[in-house]
Design a protein around this motif. Structure first.
Motif, PDB file in Angstrom:
ATOM      1  N   GLY A 121     -36.984 -54.426  -2.343  1.00 48.96           N
ATOM      2  CA  GLY A 121     -38.035 -54.916  -1.455  1.00 48.96           C
ATOM      3  C   GLY A 121     -39.230 -53.994  -1.429  1.00 48.96           C
ATOM      4  N   TYR A 125     -42.570 -58.006  -3.736  1.00 52.92           N
ATOM      5  CA  TYR A 125     -43.155 -59.128  -2.996  1.00 52.92           C
ATOM      6  C   TYR A 125     -44.487 -59.562  -3.597  1.00 52.92           C
ATOM      7  CZ  TYR A 125     -39.802 -59.289   0.849  1.00 52.92           C
ATOM      8  OH  TYR A 125     -38.674 -59.468   1.598  1.00 52.92           O
ATOM      9  N   LYS A 133     -44.390 -58.215   4.587  1.00 50.05           N
ATOM     10  CA  LYS A 133     -43.684 -59.447   4.273  1.00 50.05           C
ATOM     11  C   LYS A 133     -42.315 -59.505   4.958  1.00 50.05           C
ATOM     12  CE  LYS A 133     -46.872 -60.746   1.326  1.00 50.05           C
ATOM     13  NZ  LYS A 133     -47.726 -61.918   1.578  1.00 50.05           N
ATOM     14  N   SER A 134     -41.883 -60.741   5.250  1.00 49.88           N
ATOM     15  CA  SER A 134     -40.532 -60.975   5.757  1.00 49.88           C
ATOM     16  C   SER A 134     -39.668 -61.528   4.637  1.00 49.88           C
ATOM     17  CB  SER A 134     -40.568 -61.972   6.923  1.00 49.88           C
ATOM     18  OG  SER A 134     -40.764 -63.289   6.426  1.00 49.88           O
ATOM     19  N   GLU A 135     -38.395 -61.710   4.928  1.00 46.37           N
ATOM     20  CA  GLU A 135     -37.457 -62.214   3.923  1.00 46.37           C
ATOM     21  C   GLU A 135     -37.793 -63.628   3.466  1.00 46.37           C
ATOM     22  OE1 GLU A 135     -35.375 -59.042   6.311  1.00 46.37           O
ATOM     23  OE2 GLU A 135     -36.703 -60.731   6.738  1.00 46.37           O
ATOM     24  N   ARG A 173     -32.689 -56.041   0.301  1.00 44.11           N
ATOM     25  CA  ARG A 173     -33.913 -55.596  -0.357  1.00 44.11           C
ATOM     26  C   ARG A 173     -34.298 -54.230   0.200  1.00 44.11           C
ATOM     27  NH1 ARG A 173     -37.334 -61.305  -0.037  1.00 44.11           N
ATOM     28  NH2 ARG A 173     -36.184 -62.386  -1.716  1.00 44.11           N
ATOM     29  N   SER A 210     -43.130 -49.554   1.818  1.00 45.17           N
ATOM     30  CA  SER A 210     -42.082 -49.472   2.829  1.00 45.17           C
ATOM     31  C   SER A 210     -40.995 -48.539   2.310  1.00 45.17           C
ATOM     32  CB  SER A 210     -41.488 -50.856   3.119  1.00 45.17           C
ATOM     33  OG  SER A 210     -42.334 -51.599   3.956  1.00 45.17           O
ATOM     34  N   ASN A 234     -34.317 -57.290   4.542  1.00 42.28           N
ATOM     35  CA  ASN A 234     -35.133 -56.133   4.176  1.00 42.28           C
ATOM     36  C   ASN A 234     -34.544 -54.892   4.836  1.00 42.28           C
ATOM     37  OD1 ASN A 234     -37.082 -57.568   2.714  1.00 42.28           O
ATOM     38  ND2 ASN A 234     -38.315 -57.964   4.539  1.00 42.28           N
ATOM     39  N   ALA A 285     -42.761 -54.420   3.864  1.00 43.48           N
ATOM     40  CA  ALA A 285     -41.720 -55.332   4.332  1.00 43.48           C
ATOM     41  C   ALA A 285     -41.363 -55.035   5.778  1.00 43.48           C
ATOM     42  CB  ALA A 285     -40.474 -55.207   3.450  1.00 43.48           C
ATOM     43  N   SER A 286     -40.919 -56.081   6.476  1.00 44.58           N
ATOM     44  CA  SER A 286     -40.490 -55.978   7.872  1.00 44.58           C
ATOM     45  C   SER A 286     -38.973 -55.873   7.949  1.00 44.58           C
ATOM     46  CB  SER A 286     -40.941 -57.216   8.644  1.00 44.58           C
ATOM     47  OG  SER A 286     -40.266 -57.312   9.889  1.00 44.58           O
ATOM     48  N   ASN A 287     -38.474 -55.020   8.842  1.00 43.04           N
ATOM     49  CA  ASN A 287     -37.027 -54.870   9.027  1.00 43.04           C
ATOM     50  C   ASN A 287     -36.508 -55.610  10.258  1.00 43.04           C
ATOM     51  OD1 ASN A 287     -37.758 -53.305  11.248  1.00 43.04           O
ATOM     52  ND2 ASN A 287     -37.198 -51.349  10.317  1.00 43.04           N
TER      53      ASN A 287
END
Length: 311
Positions: A121, A125, A133-135, A173, A210, A234, A285-287
């Motif tokens: 991840g 993306y 970004k999200s999943e 990811r 990230s 993520n 990426a966002s967790n």
């Protein structure tokens, strides 16, 4: 549970195996050599020898371990030369395609119920839209040529794992690793390049990275083994940051001067097309989903704290 880890003695495996053992699981480690067998045993796992690219050997290893869960951590990433990005990832691409297929085939034969796989991840993306970004967001649909094979291999792995309706497939990811055994470990070549001002900011430095400490990634993997649900997560820290922010701050931690800035065309000459993408176009990426569904919280919520001891 009985858990088989493939790719068990790399940077992630060294963090993951002891944690699985401590959590009470019966852990088996798929390794290729006697040296790997000894390392796996030292980490508390029962070693089984198999080459991930040999389907018969993989089937025999899964039959011997009889796991309820397989964790696929197969990679062969050494030093990443962004000028030769495809070459740097070629061996890992093959493992993500052939190795994953071999593990899934053996898992189906022997009734494994859950499959957890390492994905990427950090670099994969799409490079349009917002910075984080999200999943639900897609992998890059139009990667630059040097990165195309790597992203295609990640896509193959994810499609194979998530599309296997007979098993609970979970894709993790991971963000860019730092910590022991990684490319950003104390004394690593990458940190030395930053220290010596050989790692410049290219263009506007707007590429968003990230990060995740390798120990935090291992904790998230244990959580996925125990309570993950089919889908993508993520595994990154709370603090995605552009290169123009994190690189000067890391240089300061190292006691180095601010990194030089170079225009994109100079960066392309020095680091190749992939290097320019990593510096200027990457998305973070966002967790949030991993926190919500896995109950995971990184012990190093930001690279700003986590990298300081490393630096």
């Amino acid at each position: 549970m009985r858990v088989l880890v493939a790719g068990a003695t790399g940077a992630m495996g060294k963090e993951l195996l002891p944690r699985l053992v401590e959590a009470g699981h019966e852990v088996f480690a798929m390794v290729r050599s006697d040296a790997g067998k000894a390392r796996a045993a030292q980490l508390g796992a029962v070693p089984v020898i198999a080459d991930a690219l040999d389907r018969a050997q993989v089937e025999a290893a899964v039959r011997e371990a009889a796991p309820e869960v397989i964790v696929n951590q197969l990679t062969a990433i050494g030093h990443i030369d962004t000028r030769h990005f495809a070459r740097s990832f070629a061996a890992t691409d093959r493992l993500r395609i052939e190795g994953t297929d071999n593990l899934l085939a053996a898992a189906r034969t022997h009734g494994v119920r859950r499959f957890v796989a390492q994905s990427n991840g950090a670099f994969t993306y799409g490079r349009t839209g917002g910075p984080v970004k999200s999943e639900e967001d897609p992998l890059d649909p139009a990667p630059v040529a040097p990165m195309a094979a790597m992203i295609a291999a990640v896509g193959h792995l994810e499609k194979a794992v998530l599309g296997a309706g007979w098993i609970e497939g979970i894709v993790l990811r991971y963000g860019a690793f730092y910590g022991p055994g990684t490319s950003m470990a104390p004394g690593s070549a990458q940190l030395e390049m930053i220290r010596k001002r050989k790692f410049p900011v290219v263009g506007d430095g707007g590429g968003v990275w990230s990060f995740v400490h390798v120990a935090d990634a291992a904790e998230a993997t244990v959580a996925a083994v125990e309570r993950g649900r089919r889908g993508v997560y993520n595994i990154v820290d709370d603090d995605p940051a552009p290169v123009a922010e994190w690189l000067p701050e890391l240089a300061a931690m190292l006691g180095a001067k601010k990194p030089m800035r170079v225009p994109r065309f100079v960066g392309r000459l020095a680091a190749g097309q992939a290097g320019v993408v990593l510096m200027t176009e990457l998305r973070g990426a966002s967790n949030a989903k991993a926190k919500r569904e896995l109950g995971w919280r990184p012990a190093h919520p930001t690279w700003r704290e986590g990298l300081r001891p490393t630096a």
